[in-house]
Write an enzyme that holds these catalytic residues in place. Structure first.
Site, mmCIF file in Angstrom:
data_model
loop_
_atom_site.group_PDB
_atom_site.id
_atom_site.type_symbol
_atom_site.label_atom_id
_atom_site.label_comp_id
_atom_site.label_asym_id
_atom_site.label_seq_id
_atom_site.Cartn_x
_atom_site.Cartn_y
_atom_site.Cartn_z
ATOM 1 N N ARG A 61 -57.323 43.046 -2.002
ATOM 2 C CA ARG A 61 -57.449 41.759 -2.046
ATOM 3 C C ARG A 61 -57.194 41.046 -3.808
ATOM 4 O O ARG A 61 -57.178 40.016 -4.120
ATOM 5 C CB ARG A 61 -58.585 41.537 -1.298
ATOM 6 C CG ARG A 61 -58.422 41.269 -0.203
ATOM 7 C CD ARG A 61 -59.558 41.844 0.517
ATOM 8 N NE ARG A 61 -59.728 42.959 0.421
ATOM 9 C CZ ARG A 61 -59.425 44.106 1.198
ATOM 10 N NH1 ARG A 61 -58.643 43.928 1.801
ATOM 11 N NH2 ARG A 61 -59.888 45.400 0.892
ATOM 12 N N THR A 62 -58.446 41.625 -4.203
ATOM 13 C CA THR A 62 -59.320 40.849 -5.929
ATOM 14 C C THR A 62 -57.831 40.643 -6.060
ATOM 15 O O THR A 62 -57.123 39.473 -6.952
ATOM 16 C CB THR A 62 -60.211 41.457 -6.283
ATOM 17 O OG1 THR A 62 -61.239 41.262 -5.492
ATOM 18 C CG2 THR A 62 -60.531 40.379 -7.146
ATOM 19 N N ARG A 79 -62.293 43.854 -14.065
ATOM 20 C CA ARG A 79 -62.450 44.524 -13.547
ATOM 21 C C ARG A 79 -62.931 45.899 -13.590
ATOM 22 O O ARG A 79 -62.162 46.407 -14.261
ATOM 23 C CB ARG A 79 -61.925 44.739 -12.049
ATOM 24 C CG ARG A 79 -62.556 46.026 -11.173
ATOM 25 C CD ARG A 79 -62.146 46.292 -9.645
ATOM 26 N NE ARG A 79 -62.454 45.078 -8.751
ATOM 27 C CZ ARG A 79 -62.776 44.637 -7.531
ATOM 28 N NH1 ARG A 79 -61.822 45.812 -6.334
ATOM 29 N NH2 ARG A 79 -63.101 43.740 -6.640
ATOM 30 N N LYS A 97 -55.779 56.566 -23.409
ATOM 31 C CA LYS A 97 -55.620 57.709 -24.749
ATOM 32 C C LYS A 97 -56.673 57.253 -25.608
ATOM 33 O O LYS A 97 -57.151 57.529 -27.000
ATOM 34 C CB LYS A 97 -54.585 56.528 -25.903
ATOM 35 C CG LYS A 97 -52.840 56.661 -24.913
ATOM 36 C CD LYS A 97 -52.022 55.815 -26.486
ATOM 37 C CE LYS A 97 -50.520 56.160 -25.888
ATOM 38 N NZ LYS A 97 -49.566 54.762 -26.631
ATOM 39 N N HIS A 142 -69.969 41.167 -8.266
ATOM 40 C CA HIS A 142 -68.982 40.253 -7.858
ATOM 41 C C HIS A 142 -69.209 38.420 -7.852
ATOM 42 O O HIS A 142 -68.416 38.119 -6.980
ATOM 43 C CB HIS A 142 -68.700 40.398 -6.897
ATOM 44 C CG HIS A 142 -66.772 41.081 -6.208
ATOM 45 N ND1 HIS A 142 -65.997 40.228 -7.601
ATOM 46 C CD2 HIS A 142 -65.923 41.459 -5.691
ATOM 47 C CE1 HIS A 142 -64.684 39.829 -5.785
ATOM 48 N NE2 HIS A 142 -64.770 41.109 -5.603
HETATM 49 C C1 NCD Z 1 -65.691 44.532 -2.794
HETATM 50 C C2 NCD Z 1 -65.984 45.898 -4.233
HETATM 51 O O1 NCD Z 1 -65.053 45.849 -4.830
HETATM 52 O O2 NCD Z 1 -67.121 45.384 -4.509
HETATM 53 N N1 NCD Z 1 -64.194 44.405 -2.655
HETATM 54 C C3 NCD Z 1 -64.019 42.726 -2.507
HETATM 55 O O3 NCD Z 1 -63.907 43.303 -3.690
HETATM 56 N N2 NCD Z 1 -63.641 42.460 -1.446
HETATM 57 C C4 NCD Z 1 -66.094 45.088 -1.606
HETATM 58 C C5 NCD Z 1 -65.659 46.932 -1.590
HETATM 59 O O4 NCD Z 1 -65.320 48.013 -2.449
HETATM 60 O O5 NCD Z 1 -66.757 47.506 -0.683
#
Ligand code: NCD
Length: 309
Positions: free
Chosen positions: A59-60, A109, A88, A137
């Site tokens: 999703r993100t 991320r 590398k 997040h």
């Molecule tokens: C979450 C995350 O990556 O922290 N996912 C997201 O971004 N919707 C939640 C998760 O991984 O449980």
């Protein structure tokens, strides 16, 4: 006067005041209205977003990509560090120094806490934290607030339950901080092993009412919002510890029979087994709508940090 977002990093939700968060929600609402009216939103034509994901995501990553493209912009990046020079041995700092020459905004991320802050200190362009280890997040918290605001019509005055892995889940940390700007009462529900980190509770306790519980059955009838998360298996230092807590809580129809009729059930997704599929077909379930609100919120954020919204 509206708060200034142009050129800003989005690293921690703690960096934002209630006034600023409200402005983001109002901007998202304007974006949503323009989308619904079928207006072309070519606000970011000629701009590029760099998406650097060192951890899995559906999703993100896709929603940032979709948000940028729907605003007329371009996207480059990787979701698989295995295929980049990271393999590398390139450092995160060097990767950032390189990529900032190609794009106007970076979305990062990374499994390490502090990674997004480090990237923001290095880059001269805005950096958006799309998940820094178990820490934060922030864009998820903003889309969560937007979902609550749209579905309940307000945030103040609500009783909000946060259920699940409150120890390793980063979405719940950012959400708890975000909600502490509002007049809500928070019910933190988890098995004892997965309780919210003490420093987060310490930070929010002075600002909002916080109650902790071990069983969702004990608080479900009081809630207006129930935010459910999966157990973050990959962040457990000891697999035996995960085995002890797995399957410790479940949201199903029999639990929801005790809830207020207008309770909304949210989840950042991915879901594993903590919400049974039968719940999807009840009016309580808003977790797939939440995905749509996520796209809208991220469009608003991209427009704000570039300074076109
Ligand atoms: C979450 C995350 O990556 O922290 N996912 C997201 O971004 N919707 C939640 C998760 O991984 O449980």
């Amino acid at each position: 006067m509206n708060p200034e977002f142009k050129g800003r990093d989005i690293i921690s939700i703690k960096d934002f005041s209630r006034e600023e968060i409200d402005h983001i929600l109002q901007t998202a609402e304007r974006v949503e209205a323009r989308l619904e009216a079928g207006e072309p939103l070519n606000l970011l034509q000629g701009r590029f977003l760099g998406i650097l994901f060192f951890e899995p995501s559906t999703r993100t990553r896709l929603s940032f990509e979709a948000a940028m493209k729907r605003l007329g912009g371009g996207v480059i990046g990787f979701g698989e560090p295995e295929t980049s020079s990271v393999k590398k041995g390139e450092t995160l700092a060097d990767t950032i120094r390189v990529v900032e020459n190609y794009v106007d905004i970076i979305v990062l991320r990374h499994p390490m806490e502090g990674s997004a802050r480090l990237a923001a200190d290095i880059a001269s362009i805005p950096v958006i934290n799309a998940g820094s280890g178990a820490e934060e997040h922030p864009t998820q918290a903003l889309l969560d607030l937007y979902t609550i605001y749209k579905e309940k019509g307000r945030i103040d005055g609500l009783k909000i339950g946060i259920l699940g892995d409150l120890r390793y889940g980063r979405t719940v940390h950012s959400l708890a901080y975000a909600l502490s700007n509002y007049e809500v009462s928070l019910h933190l529900v988890s098995p004892p092993e997965l309780q919210m980190r003490r420093e987060v509770i310490w930070d929010i306790k002075g600002k909002v009412e916080v109650e902790q519980a071990e069983r969702i059955e004990d608080v479900i009838d009081r809630l207006d919002v129930l935010y459910v998360t999966r157990i973050q298996k990959e962040r457990f230092p000891d697999p035996a510890e995960y085995e002890r807590v797995k399957g410790a809580y479940k949201v199903d129809k029999s639990l929801l029979a005790k809830a207020k009729p207008d309770l909304i059930v949210m989840h950042p997704l991915p879901r594993v087994d903590e919400i049974t599929p039968e719940v999807d077909f009840t009016p309580h379930a808003v977790y797939f709508k939440q995905v749509k609100y996520g796209l809208i919120t991220r469009m608003a954020l991209l427009g704000l940090v570039v300074g076109v919204l």
